[in-house]
Design a protein around this motif. Sequence first.
Motif, PDB file in Angstrom:
ATOM      1  N   ILE A 359       7.091  -9.768 -15.924  1.00  0.00           N
ATOM      2  CA  ILE A 359       5.758 -10.194 -15.657  1.00  0.00           C
ATOM      3  C   ILE A 359       5.039  -9.452 -14.555  1.00  0.00           C
ATOM      4  CG2 ILE A 359       4.975 -12.311 -14.222  1.00  0.00           C
ATOM      5  CD1 ILE A 359       7.236 -13.953 -15.508  1.00  0.00           C
ATOM      6  N   ALA A 360       5.791  -8.659 -13.711  1.00  0.00           N
ATOM      7  CA  ALA A 360       5.263  -7.985 -12.576  1.00  0.00           C
ATOM      8  C   ALA A 360       4.502  -6.933 -13.382  1.00  0.00           C
ATOM      9  CB  ALA A 360       6.328  -7.483 -11.456  1.00  0.00           C
ATOM     10  N   ALA A 361       5.146  -6.132 -14.229  1.00  0.00           N
ATOM     11  CA  ALA A 361       4.423  -5.139 -14.902  1.00  0.00           C
ATOM     12  C   ALA A 361       3.076  -5.451 -15.639  1.00  0.00           C
ATOM     13  CB  ALA A 361       5.164  -4.387 -15.929  1.00  0.00           C
ATOM     14  N   ILE A 362       3.038  -6.653 -16.232  1.00  0.00           N
ATOM     15  CA  ILE A 362       1.754  -6.870 -16.866  1.00  0.00           C
ATOM     16  C   ILE A 362       0.768  -7.641 -15.666  1.00  0.00           C
ATOM     17  CG2 ILE A 362       0.706  -8.917 -18.279  1.00  0.00           C
ATOM     18  CD1 ILE A 362       2.608  -6.874 -19.737  1.00  0.00           C
ATOM     19  N   SER A 363       1.254  -8.030 -14.798  1.00  0.00           N
ATOM     20  CA  SER A 363       0.157  -8.406 -13.438  1.00  0.00           C
ATOM     21  C   SER A 363      -0.154  -7.396 -12.868  1.00  0.00           C
ATOM     22  CB  SER A 363       1.063  -9.208 -12.423  1.00  0.00           C
ATOM     23  OG  SER A 363       1.808 -10.236 -13.043  1.00  0.00           O
ATOM     24  N   ILE A 364       0.358  -6.271 -12.931  1.00  0.00           N
ATOM     25  CA  ILE A 364      -0.240  -4.845 -12.289  1.00  0.00           C
ATOM     26  C   ILE A 364      -1.173  -4.332 -13.191  1.00  0.00           C
ATOM     27  CG2 ILE A 364       0.068  -2.423 -11.907  1.00  0.00           C
ATOM     28  CD1 ILE A 364       3.069  -3.238 -11.186  1.00  0.00           C
ATOM     29  N   VAL A 365      -1.114  -4.524 -14.537  1.00  0.00           N
ATOM     30  CA  VAL A 365      -2.444  -4.169 -15.397  1.00  0.00           C
ATOM     31  C   VAL A 365      -3.519  -5.023 -15.193  1.00  0.00           C
ATOM     32  CG1 VAL A 365      -3.268  -3.968 -17.811  1.00  0.00           C
ATOM     33  CG2 VAL A 365      -0.787  -3.317 -17.216  1.00  0.00           C
TER      34      VAL A 365
END
Length: 795
Positions: A359-365
């Motif tokens: 989820i964090a990786a998608i939130s960074i995008v």
Amino acid sequence: MKSTLIASPRHGLAHFLVAWRWWLFGIGCLLAIPLTIQQRDLGMDRSLASMFASDDPTLLQYQHLQRTFGGNLVVMLVYDDPDLMTAEGVRRSQAWTAQAESLPGVRGVLSIAKLVEAFHYIQPPMSLSDAASFLTSESSDSKAGATSGSKMLSQDDPIALAFRGMFAGYTHSPDEETAAIVAMLDTDQSQAAVEGLLALAEQLPQERRPVLVGEPVLLDDAFDLIEQDGNRLAMGTIGLLSLVMLLTLRDYRVVLLAILTIAWSTVATRASMVVLGMEMSLVSTILIAIIAVITVASVMHVGIRMKDRVTTASQNHSAAIAFLAVPIVWTCLTDAAGFASLLQSDVQPVKQFGAMTGIAAISIVLSLLWFTAAMMSLPGWRRFSSDESALRQLEGSGEASLDGRFHQSMMWLVCKSLHHRRGLTGLAVLGLIVSTVLAARLPTETSFLKNFRDDSPIVQAYERVERELGGAGVWDVVLPAPEVITPEYAERVRKLETQLRQVQVVSADDGETYCLTKVLSLADADGVAAMSPLLAIVTPEIRLAGMRAAIPTFAEALLTFKSSGELSSDPIDRELRIMLRSKEHMPGDVKQDLIAKVTQVVHEFDEDASVTGYSVMMSRLVDSLMRDQWQALIISLLLVGALIAIATRSVRYALAALLTNSLPVMFVLTAMGWLGGGLNLGSAMIGAVSIGLSIDGSIHFLAGYQRRLSHGMRPDLAAAHAATDVATPILLATLALVVGFAILISSPFIPTATFGTLIAATLAASAIINLTLLPAAVVAFESRLFDSSNESFPT
């Protein structure tokens, strides 16, 4: 060559982001408000049970133990008392036992004072005609207990000696100079009970060296240290990474972008965890570190690209964003894929960590979408009237010549690796195979105490328990019992205990012999009680009923009792518990062998019997972590490889990237083994996490490589220029991240320190390999051959 997806710019999207940058900035800020409110409800589950899946057999056995015997949370308040077996020592024990027993959350207490009262039933100090009243009474008279104390303290009474010996290692040391007040806690109020007992320990005279030990205390200390590490990491990572980026890029806009991205992504991830019903766990506190890694790796490329252009013109912003948008998106997707491989784990915190970091990786995008264009459109340090004047002033400074020398050095290094591409690729494959075999043979550390440094108070307290009370490892055997405890059943249980005491495991490393240090059940108590002429004439069931009346909490924690008048048609509907103790400090393989041998002996007694308890749980937890590590690594490689193959439309490039990104992980783990380290909670996730984090440089290299191929450049030249082009952002990002993770190396919680050390070493190795071995492997894997000897490499 046709341009591939990874190299294709998205100018329309970039123009949109730049044109609507302040609207997007406002949307991001507005979304942060409800996310911040939502994430405040995120809690942390500190229980041991939270580390297992709800259907895990190990957890189910442990929960059955807790339900059957009224909970299994036990702590020991240990103190010195050379005069323990005197009237004065008993009075001290009575006073402190009463204080412990009155604390909220304490279900019951076992101590020397309680044993004095219990011995009142074995050797009653009054006439035979009154014995029946003691066997049926529901409470003991403390005054009578004190009166009978002299009998239990006798040094020449065989019954008294056997009774004290039965509890040696629990309520007192074998030399009877160290005492323990054993408190059984309510699961729902364990935190309050631990706090109260800690306060009681502080009130005891310090010359008694009072300490509190037990599973709840150990876990609380671990989680306290983890939360402290999380706070240090949150502040230190952002501060140090910001300083490094500011010094290397000299662009405050990149620092602001990184801070906004880390903050927004953290809040969004935590809010998502609340919505999904997840809680923070043993490994969740490194969330900010993971977000910082991905963020810094991304914004470094943005900063370098903007620095190269030295302008604030919106059209050039669009070009820079279009140039980097697709590689950054694919980087975050491969990060998410690497972390998602942890979802297959049987260990609940690891599974949740995989979901959390995905989820964090998608939130960074999304965060980069909201803030990149707005932040990078702010004025830089220096304002120039035109791009040309800026470039002329830059060329007049020493910075241009320094960049030129660095560029030439990198080009020379990459070209050297390209000249030896086949040999380097072959060595890499061989090195990967050898290091994987060596890493797979690393020993595992199953002692939870090894998660703390040797000079920590909790380790010193446990070493004292190991030394003076025989062992800090706590586990249990649960046996089916008949509806009425018969002499034959009690004798069978005592024979089983004799077999358990004889179980031994010899360490293959040092030849030391390990065994159980204590085996105790109510069958032992019944055997001692039967030594009394008065109690020898009654049945074990009556003797155990008397023991229950004397020390109810202890008796009910070892045998299920029926209420008066309760009937059952099932001849076997009760259970008996045997409490086991062992050394907590023993090698992981030795502990697993000991558990296996004990389990075999127990199953020979009864197939429905089970072996469980805290030590068994921790051993199986670490074993599961190690097993999951290799499964997660394989799944991570498959997922990341598939995404790179889709992005580049080339299986060869995907294989080259996987080779160069798995090699640093195996090398670092192997080096850790050579230095005498073993696998622990901190290294259990290193494989999948490292693959997800180190892939960034590979993707940016492949993007530049394919872009040059599409323009007709020869493969070796394209690889040399692509590697040199991304060298600066990769090396600067790695420097920043290594500095950030260095914060964790000094952590008092060893798994956190191990994780920080391994990640920093892996990222550093990955940066070098991505700039040297990856270009060589990509060119070596090219299907079409060319004669590089006819054309020279760039210089």
